[in-house]
Design an enzyme around this catalytic site. Sequence first.
Site, short mmCIF file in Angstrom:
data_model
loop_
_atom_site.label_atom_id
_atom_site.label_comp_id
_atom_site.label_asym_id
_atom_site.label_seq_id
_atom_site.Cartn_x
_atom_site.Cartn_y
_atom_site.Cartn_z
N ASP A 1 14.07 21.30 -30.21
CA ASP A 1 13.12 20.69 -31.18
C ASP A 1 12.49 19.41 -30.63
O ASP A 1 11.29 19.21 -30.72
CB ASP A 1 13.74 20.49 -32.58
CG ASP A 1 14.98 19.62 -32.64
OD1 ASP A 1 15.50 19.22 -31.58
OD2 ASP A 1 15.42 19.32 -33.78
N SER B 1 28.56 8.07 -55.11
CA SER B 1 28.90 9.26 -54.33
C SER B 1 30.06 9.97 -55.01
O SER B 1 31.18 9.45 -55.06
CB SER B 1 29.28 8.88 -52.90
OG SER B 1 29.99 9.95 -52.31
N SER C 1 24.46 19.88 -40.89
CA SER C 1 23.38 18.97 -41.30
C SER C 1 23.50 18.51 -42.75
O SER C 1 22.53 18.51 -43.51
CB SER C 1 22.01 19.61 -41.07
OG SER C 1 21.87 19.88 -39.72
N SER C 2 24.70 18.08 -43.12
CA SER C 2 24.87 17.53 -44.47
C SER C 2 24.04 16.25 -44.61
O SER C 2 23.52 15.96 -45.69
CB SER C 2 26.34 17.27 -44.78
OG SER C 2 26.91 16.41 -43.85
N SER C 3 23.89 15.49 -43.53
CA SER C 3 23.11 14.24 -43.64
C SER C 3 21.63 14.55 -43.88
O SER C 3 20.98 13.91 -44.71
CB SER C 3 23.29 13.36 -42.40
OG SER C 3 22.97 14.06 -41.24
N ASP D 1 16.55 20.02 -38.58
CA ASP D 1 17.49 20.04 -39.72
C ASP D 1 16.75 19.77 -41.02
O ASP D 1 16.95 20.44 -42.04
CB ASP D 1 18.60 19.00 -39.52
CG ASP D 1 19.31 19.16 -38.19
OD1 ASP D 1 19.14 20.22 -37.56
OD2 ASP D 1 20.01 18.22 -37.78
C1 GLA Z 1 21.11 18.18 -34.04
C2 GLA Z 1 19.78 17.48 -34.31
C3 GLA Z 1 18.63 18.49 -34.28
C4 GLA Z 1 18.67 19.34 -33.01
C5 GLA Z 1 20.06 19.89 -32.77
C6 GLA Z 1 20.18 20.60 -31.44
O1 GLA Z 1 21.41 19.06 -35.10
O2 GLA Z 1 19.81 16.82 -35.55
O3 GLA Z 1 17.40 17.80 -34.41
O4 GLA Z 1 18.21 18.61 -31.90
O5 GLA Z 1 21.06 18.88 -32.82
O6 GLA Z 1 19.40 21.74 -31.42
#
Ligand code: GLA
Length: 385
Positions: A36, A67, A124-126, A170
Amino acid sequence: MPLIAEIEKTFLEKFVGEYALFRSPGRINLIGEHTDYNEGLVLPAAIDKHIIMAIGKRDDHEIHIYSHDYSDSFTTALEDLKPSGKLWPDYIMGVIDQFQKAGKELQGLNIVFGGNIPQGAGLSSSAAVECVTAFGLNTIFDLGFTSLELAKLGQAAENQFVGVNCGLMDQFASIFGKADHLIKLDCKSFEYTYIPFNTKEYSLVLFDTQVKHSLASSAYNERRRQCEYGVELIQKHHPEVGSLRDATHDMLNKYVKNADEIVYNRCEFVVSEIQRLQDACNDLLADDFIQFGKRMFETHDGLQNKYEVSCEELDVLVDAVKKHPEVIGARMMGGGFGGCTINLIENDAVEKVIEATSKEYKDITGKDMQVYRVSIKDGAREVKN
Ligand code: GLA
């Protein structure tokens, strides 16, 4: 009690006044890793694990956040946003900060949020917290940001306020997710298409190593710099090349290989991975899951040996499933150095594979792995009762 009901109940206990409820999911990524931020392509999807947030407006400029997961509160004001030292409020403050930097006038806020996305697992919870905040603010203040702008505001919050130099994948997946579809996103043009992902006889199963090695974010930023250096070497001869998206294997062989072997390996992985993703999408269109799965194994091999962002625990899990022909594809997922592997497994063999892999993982590493079966769902939404 369901999560949504718990968040509402907590909001009513903590605050008075009206509120609206929002949901934004975590993500998986089928193929296209570390592409990305190189203006390449990615193939993520939003999943059935999410953050729920209740937001109410206040008449003053104070921001009160609770929270649900940490049973912890944080209070600040619109004109006093700075990193908190305990991280979880920062994802929300970072987004509010970006909205203000974009010139939007906000009011004070009461917020309660919580979720069921495993933290530190690479789901990717954040980003989901950032996106639920961005989507919620945009809705309650009727600000008119587009979905792409919301994803970019979430990314900017992570880059500038939290200090992680991530790409857009994400946040884009969390906002744009569509049930039963993968998102083929071009991170150069931001054009995207939805690809139906009807796995029929295969299940998507994540194996969580339960480790997150401490070098993850410094190594991530280092990989970014190495890719940029590779581009600089090429640009001396091809000024039109703006990112690895524009680079070819021939250019890497001519201008990078002899200059820096490590940088060459990093760049070679990225250029191959972008092509692999295109090929993998063609496999899906031809309904060829077996070939698609083989490419997932190839991606792991590249991340392990060329990009060097895997770790022992992830490699153990990928090697373990290779013993089961019913696992047609597997690889580490996300930034690396811990988190999950993503596996495509024949439905009938899922239990058997989980049992054997858990045991092998425990025997070799001494650790317990976690298992998440995921399905693909829609992106950020308001939750109406
Ligand atoms: C993390 C980053 C994304 C991407 C991935 C690897 O999740 O937040 O932006 O770069 O690593 O693909």
